[in-house]
Design a protein around this motif. Structure first.
Motif, short mmCIF file in Angstrom:
data_model
loop_
_atom_site.label_atom_id
_atom_site.label_comp_id
_atom_site.label_asym_id
_atom_site.label_seq_id
_atom_site.Cartn_x
_atom_site.Cartn_y
_atom_site.Cartn_z
N SER A 126 8.65 -9.13 -0.09
CA SER A 126 7.96 -7.95 0.44
C SER A 126 8.30 -6.70 -0.37
CB SER A 126 8.32 -7.73 1.92
OG SER A 126 9.65 -7.29 2.07
N THR A 393 0.58 -12.33 0.37
CA THR A 393 1.44 -11.19 0.68
C THR A 393 0.65 -9.97 1.14
OG1 THR A 393 1.36 -10.57 -1.66
CG2 THR A 393 3.23 -11.92 -0.94
N ALA A 394 -0.57 -9.84 0.65
CA ALA A 394 -1.35 -8.62 0.90
C ALA A 394 -2.25 -8.76 2.13
CB ALA A 394 -2.22 -8.30 -0.32
N SER A 395 -2.52 -7.61 2.74
CA SER A 395 -3.44 -7.58 3.88
C SER A 395 -4.88 -7.36 3.42
CB SER A 395 -3.04 -6.47 4.86
OG SER A 395 -2.98 -5.22 4.19
N VAL A 396 -5.05 -6.83 2.23
CA VAL A 396 -6.39 -6.64 1.65
C VAL A 396 -6.31 -7.01 0.18
CG1 VAL A 396 -7.10 -4.83 3.26
CG2 VAL A 396 -5.89 -4.19 1.17
N GLU A 399 -4.99 -5.22 -4.33
CA GLU A 399 -3.82 -4.33 -4.34
C GLU A 399 -2.57 -5.20 -4.59
OE1 GLU A 399 -3.61 -2.07 -0.77
OE2 GLU A 399 -5.65 -1.26 -0.98
N ASN A 402 0.47 -4.54 -2.42
CA ASN A 402 0.27 -4.55 -0.97
C ASN A 402 1.15 -5.65 -0.34
OD1 ASN A 402 -0.83 -5.23 1.66
ND2 ASN A 402 -2.54 -3.89 1.14
N ASN A 403 1.96 -5.28 0.64
CA ASN A 403 2.83 -6.26 1.33
C ASN A 403 2.56 -6.29 2.83
OD1 ASN A 403 3.91 -3.89 2.24
ND2 ASN A 403 6.04 -4.38 1.69
N GLY A 404 1.34 -5.82 3.21
CA GLY A 404 1.02 -5.72 4.64
C GLY A 404 1.07 -7.04 5.38
N ASN A 405 0.60 -8.11 4.74
CA ASN A 405 0.58 -9.39 5.45
C ASN A 405 1.96 -10.02 5.54
OD1 ASN A 405 -1.14 -11.46 6.74
ND2 ASN A 405 -0.33 -12.76 5.11
#
Length: 505
Positions: A126, A393-396, A399, A402-405
């Motif tokens: 993350s 790892t990303a939510s979208v 990016e 991006n580590n949202g997921n």
């Protein structure tokens, strides 16, 4: 009355003392023989004769009328009734110790450590979702988590197979004992037709019954079926289990194992049946019941919590954890998180599942369903196995940083609604705690039964066991009696010598 009457009386005492010395000698030589019962001679005065002038009766000496073994049948029956419970719980206690060793908690190689390392790798990823090293670490720790579950399930199944094989060995052992008891019945019956007691043979039979009582819930009895030609009672020895004969005097009824094929979780395992009738025999105690409970008990409807119970709980964990991590679906069946499948990989991939079974792809997992996934076959998906960039790892998309997921996935570690017991670690802690409680109960009951059996056996030994000190004292007593009888013979010899050879000379 014979002129040599006094000599006959002295000789009877000599023979009785010699027989008593032989009995004491036999006892001493068998002081360490397992199952041996101390023997005693039954000595009584011989029938007196009346004097011709009617002034009374005079004794004719002594004799040994029987040699009995000192034994309390009640203690034997009590020993057998308690030994059956000891056999059952000793088997369960040993099995619980093996189960605790398999789960190996707490330890540096147990579940908690493996789970810590998996989420720690996610935490590192993350921080830098684009790091190949961090992604490779997540993949490797995911593999380690799967292999821990695979190994634990494999060890449980191996343990179940071992218990299944042990059951067969114990059935063969039981049949061996029954055949030996039948042979002893024949020898005892023939030896006692003349009215004598086959004490040593009876001791051997009782020792076999002691061993047999630990295997199963047997009942043993000697019944009178009539009279022999000499007027003695015709006795037949019987051993039963669940009301059916194992041994009926000269006949044996053996048990055998058969392979179960009934569509249940017992498929492929051994059942026990009567060899002649083919009817299934379900033991109600002893080591046989212990092995069956450990092997088949799934905890349902009050059943014992054996290996299947812990296998099912391990499968429940693997299936629920994988489904929640992949899909974000909790115990209530609702989707509360995006899950790994709802995230985006570094290569822009979506709909990828991190966990699968037998290294199948995400598509195959979705097609076949999570019902196929167990602790024995859980794995990471072939998608992640072949390409670490598919770790979402990303939510979208678009990016790289991006580590949202993955941040959402990290929350699952402490998600209290994943299992009825709470978070993943709570589930395993609850399972291990339950195993600990079951193991303590088995150890406690086994220990109590062992103490009870030992107490009864000590009572039997205090009655039937040979005391060397006591036998040595008896030897001195019988030796003095023998010497006194011999001295009486010497005195009578001198009297007769004087009477016959010197009177009137």
């Amino acid at each position: 009355m014979s002129s040599f009457f006094g000599l006959d009386v002295a000789i009877s005492g000599l023979f009785a003392s010699q027989r008593s010395l032989d009995i004491a000698n036999h006892n001493i030589n068998n002081v360490n023989t397992p199952g041996y019962s101390r023997q005693v001679g039954v000595q009584k005065a011989t029938r007196p004769v009346g004097l011709l002038d009617g002034t009374g009766m005079v004794g004719t000496g002594t004799e040994i009328t029987a040699v009995n073994r000192v034994r309390d049948d009640f203690l034997d029956f009590k020993y057998w009734s308690e030994n059956v419970s000891f056999g059952e719980w000793e088997t369960k206690s040993n099995a619980m110790e093996d189960l605790e060793a398999i789960f190996n908690e707490p330890s540096d190689t147990g579940f908690t450590t493996v789970m810590d390392e998996f989420f720690a790798s996610l935490q590192e990823l993350s921080k830098d979702p684009s790091s190949e090293a961090a992604r490779a670490s997540v993949k490797q720790k995911g593999v380690s988590l799967c292999k821990y579950l695979n190994s634990t399930a494999a060890h449980l199944q191996k343990m179940r197979d071992d218990n299944n094989y042990s059951l067969k060995i114990k059935v063969d052992e039981l049949n061996s004992y029954t055949r030996q008891i039948k042979d002893l019945n024949e020898q005892i019956y023939k030896s006692e037709l003349d009215g004598n007691a086959a004490n040593d043979l009876r001791d051997q039979r009782t020792l076999l019954l002691d061993k047999l009582s630990k295997l199963a819930n047997i009942q043993a009895s000697e019944v009178v079926v009539g009279k022999l030609p000499n007027g003695k009672e015709d006795r037949r020895f019987q051993v039963t289990i669940n009301g059916s004969y194992l041994v009926n005097h000269f006949d044996t009824y053996e048990l055998e194992t058969f392979e179960i094929d009934e569509g249940s979780h017992r498929d492929g395992m051994y059942g026990i049946q009567w060899a002649k009738s083919g009817n299934e025999m379900i033991p109600k105690g002893g080591e046989l019941k212990g092995y069956l409970d450990v092997r088949d008990g799934n905890g349902e409807a009050g059943q014992y919590k054996g290996i299947p119970y812990y296998l099912e709980k391990l499968d429940e964990f693997a299936q629920s954890f994988a489904k929640t991590f992949n899909e974000g679906i909790l115990k209530d069946g609702e989707q509360h998180y995006a899950g790994h499948a709802g995230g985006v990989g570094l290569d822009g991939s979506v709909g990828v599942r991190f966990f699968s079974y037998e290294n199948k792809s995400s598509a195959q997992l979705v097609e076949n369903g999570y019902d196929k996934l167990t602790a024995a076959n859980i794995s990471i998906s072939s998608d992640v196995e072949s390409d670490i960039y598919k770790i979402a790892t990303a939510s979208v998309g678009g990016e790289a940083g991006n580590n949202g997921n993955i941040a959402s996935l990290l929350e699952l570690r402490h998600e209290s609604k994943m299992f009825n017991e709470g978070a993943p670690e709570d589930f395993m802690k609850s399972l291990v705690a339950m195993l600990g409680v079951d193991a303590q109960q088995a150890v406690r009951v086994s220990g109590n039964q062992e103490n009870l059996v030992q107490q009864i056996d000590n009572r039997r030994l205090s009655l039937s066991g040979v005391s060397v000190d006591e036998e040595m004292a008896n030897m001195v007593k019988y030796q003095h009696a023998y010497n006194a009888a011999a001295k009486m013979i010497t005195v009578m010899d001198e009297i007769y010598d004087t009477l016959i050879n010197r009177v009137g000379v």
